[in-house]
Design an enzyme around this catalytic site. Structure first.
Site, PDB file in Angstrom:
ATOM      1  N   ARG A   1     -20.271   5.575   4.919  1.00 35.22           N
ATOM      2  CA  ARG A   1     -20.797   6.409   3.829  1.00 35.22           C
ATOM      3  C   ARG A   1     -22.253   6.776   4.033  1.00 35.22           C
ATOM      4  NH1 ARG A   1     -19.402   3.011  -1.011  1.00 35.22           N
ATOM      5  NH2 ARG A   1     -18.041   1.641   0.176  1.00 35.22           N
TER       6      ARG A   1
ATOM      7  N   GLU B   1     -20.345  -7.224  -0.433  1.00 38.68           N
ATOM      8  CA  GLU B   1     -19.803  -7.647  -1.728  1.00 38.68           C
ATOM      9  C   GLU B   1     -18.326  -8.035  -1.619  1.00 38.68           C
ATOM     10  OE1 GLU B   1     -20.008  -4.748  -4.897  1.00 38.68           O
ATOM     11  OE2 GLU B   1     -19.574  -6.268  -6.417  1.00 38.68           O
TER      12      GLU B   1
HETATM   13  O1  LIG Z   1     -25.063  -4.257   0.069  1.00 35.46           O
HETATM   14  P1  LIG Z   1     -23.723  -4.660   0.593  1.00 35.46           P
HETATM   15  O2  LIG Z   1     -23.085  -5.764  -0.175  1.00 35.46           O
HETATM   16  O3  LIG Z   1     -23.765  -4.933   2.051  1.00 35.46           O
HETATM   17  O4  LIG Z   1     -22.743  -3.427   0.363  1.00 35.46           O
HETATM   18  C1  LIG Z   1     -23.101  -2.083   0.603  1.00 35.46           C
HETATM   19  C2  LIG Z   1     -22.254  -1.470   1.662  1.00 35.46           C
HETATM   20  O5  LIG Z   1     -20.879  -1.424   1.267  1.00 35.46           O
HETATM   21  C3  LIG Z   1     -20.366  -0.104   1.459  1.00 35.46           C
HETATM   22  O6  LIG Z   1     -19.841   0.083   2.738  1.00 35.46           O
HETATM   23  P2  LIG Z   1     -18.400  -0.426   3.208  1.00 35.46           P
HETATM   24  O7  LIG Z   1     -18.576  -1.649   4.040  1.00 35.46           O
HETATM   25  O8  LIG Z   1     -17.475  -0.509   2.055  1.00 35.46           O
HETATM   26  O9  LIG Z   1     -17.950   0.667   4.249  1.00 35.46           O
HETATM   27  P3  LIG Z   1     -17.677   2.237   4.236  1.00 35.46           P
HETATM   28  O10 LIG Z   1     -19.020   2.899   4.236  1.00 35.46           O
HETATM   29  O11 LIG Z   1     -16.955   2.435   5.531  1.00 35.46           O
HETATM   30  O12 LIG Z   1     -16.863   2.598   3.022  1.00 35.46           O
HETATM   31  C4  LIG Z   1     -21.586   0.771   1.276  1.00 35.46           C
HETATM   32  O13 LIG Z   1     -21.417   2.055   1.863  1.00 35.46           O
HETATM   33  C5  LIG Z   1     -22.679  -0.041   1.932  1.00 35.46           C
HETATM   34  O14 LIG Z   1     -22.752   0.181   3.333  1.00 35.46           O
HETATM   35  N1  LIG Z   2     -19.602  -2.088  -6.104  1.00 33.37           N
HETATM   36  C1  LIG Z   2     -19.636  -1.248  -5.056  1.00 33.37           C
HETATM   37  N2  LIG Z   2     -19.393   0.078  -5.227  1.00 33.37           N
HETATM   38  C2  LIG Z   2     -19.428   0.919  -4.174  1.00 33.37           C
HETATM   39  N3  LIG Z   2     -19.697   0.537  -2.930  1.00 33.37           N
HETATM   40  C3  LIG Z   2     -19.940  -0.769  -2.718  1.00 33.37           C
HETATM   41  N4  LIG Z   2     -20.268  -1.448  -1.594  1.00 33.37           N
HETATM   42  C4  LIG Z   2     -20.412  -2.743  -1.928  1.00 33.37           C
HETATM   43  N5  LIG Z   2     -20.222  -2.937  -3.235  1.00 33.37           N
HETATM   44  C5  LIG Z   2     -19.927  -1.712  -3.755  1.00 33.37           C
END
Ligand SMILES: O=P(O)(O)OC[C@H]1O[C@H](OP(=O)(O)OP(=O)(O)O)[C@H](O)[C@@H]1O
Ligand SMILES: Nc1ncnc2[nH]cnc12
Length: 180
Positions: A63, A100
């Site tokens: 993302r 998370e």
């Molecule tokens: O602060 P944190 O607890 O580390 O969480 C934040 C991360 O989680 C999500 O990515 P995700 O790993 O879901 O991957 P994506 O971008 O492929 O959806 C978001 O885009 C951040 O990179």
């Molecule tokens: N609560 C949340 N919503 C969207 N993206 C996330 N990545 C980690 N935690 C998230």
């Protein structure tokens, strides 16, 4: 014209219990769908860093690529993809992390950064901060100078942004959502 936080609140939706029970998922896709709202976000961040002399923007898989690539283009900087394990074809370094609702390894090409280059680190959202923290370690191992980490949304109750700030990383976010 609504304020930027009001606009963001209007265009980010919350999906309860996704991808796991107990997680309040903040979905930014409605924001990207709205050309005017997305432009307001990009303009605010470009304005903030127009004078920062950024060499490269690093975006986090997946993302962080959406906003990161747009900012790189607008700032006249190169773009570095920081990817999940096994996706980059040339020599890489990696850092493990927890987030998370899971865990993983982030990687970057070793030739993506020249020591001393000024970098902006971009993601969509900060929750526990585990992802940004791993990306930061990768950048610093290659000698990059992190000017700031930017994300659209912060979930301050999970403590990630505060922990990152305490560790000396400048963080800028545009909206905070209370709760998880
Ligand atoms: O602060 P944190 O607890 O580390 O969480 C934040 C991360 O989680 C999500 O990515 P995700 O790993 O879901 O991957 P994506 O971008 O492929 O959806 C978001 O885009 C951040 O990179
Ligand atoms: N609560 C949340 N919503 C969207 N993206 C996330 N990545 C980690 N935690 C998230």
């Amino acid at each position: 014209m609504p304020s930027l936080p009001a606009l963001l609140r209007e265009h980010i939706r919350t999906i309860p219990d996704w991808p796991k029970p107990g997680v309040q998922f903040r979905d930014l896709t409605p924001l990207y769908l709205d050309a005017g709202a997305f432009r307001r976000v990009v303009d605010a961040l470009v304005q903030r860093h127009a004078g920062s002399d950024i060499d490269r923007v690093a975006g986090i898989d997946a993302r962080g690529f959406i906003l990161g690539a747009v900012l790189a283009h607008a700032l006249g900087a190169g773009f570095i993809p920081i990817r999940k394990q096994g996706k980059l074809p040339a020599p890489t370094i990696g850092e493990a992390y927890a987030l998370e609702y899971g865990q993983g390894v982030l990687e970057v090409h070793t030739d993506a950064i020249t020591p001393g280059q000024r970098l902006l680190l971009v993601d969509d959202l900060i929750a526990t901060g585990g992802t940004l923290s791993a990306a930061r370690r990768l950048i610093e191992r290659l000698g990059g100078q992190l000017v700031e980490a930017v994300a659209i949304a912060d979930l301050p109750d999970l403590g990630g942004s505060a922990q990152l700030r305490d560790s000396g990383l400048p963080i800028h976010t545009l909206i905070q959502f209370e709760g998880h």
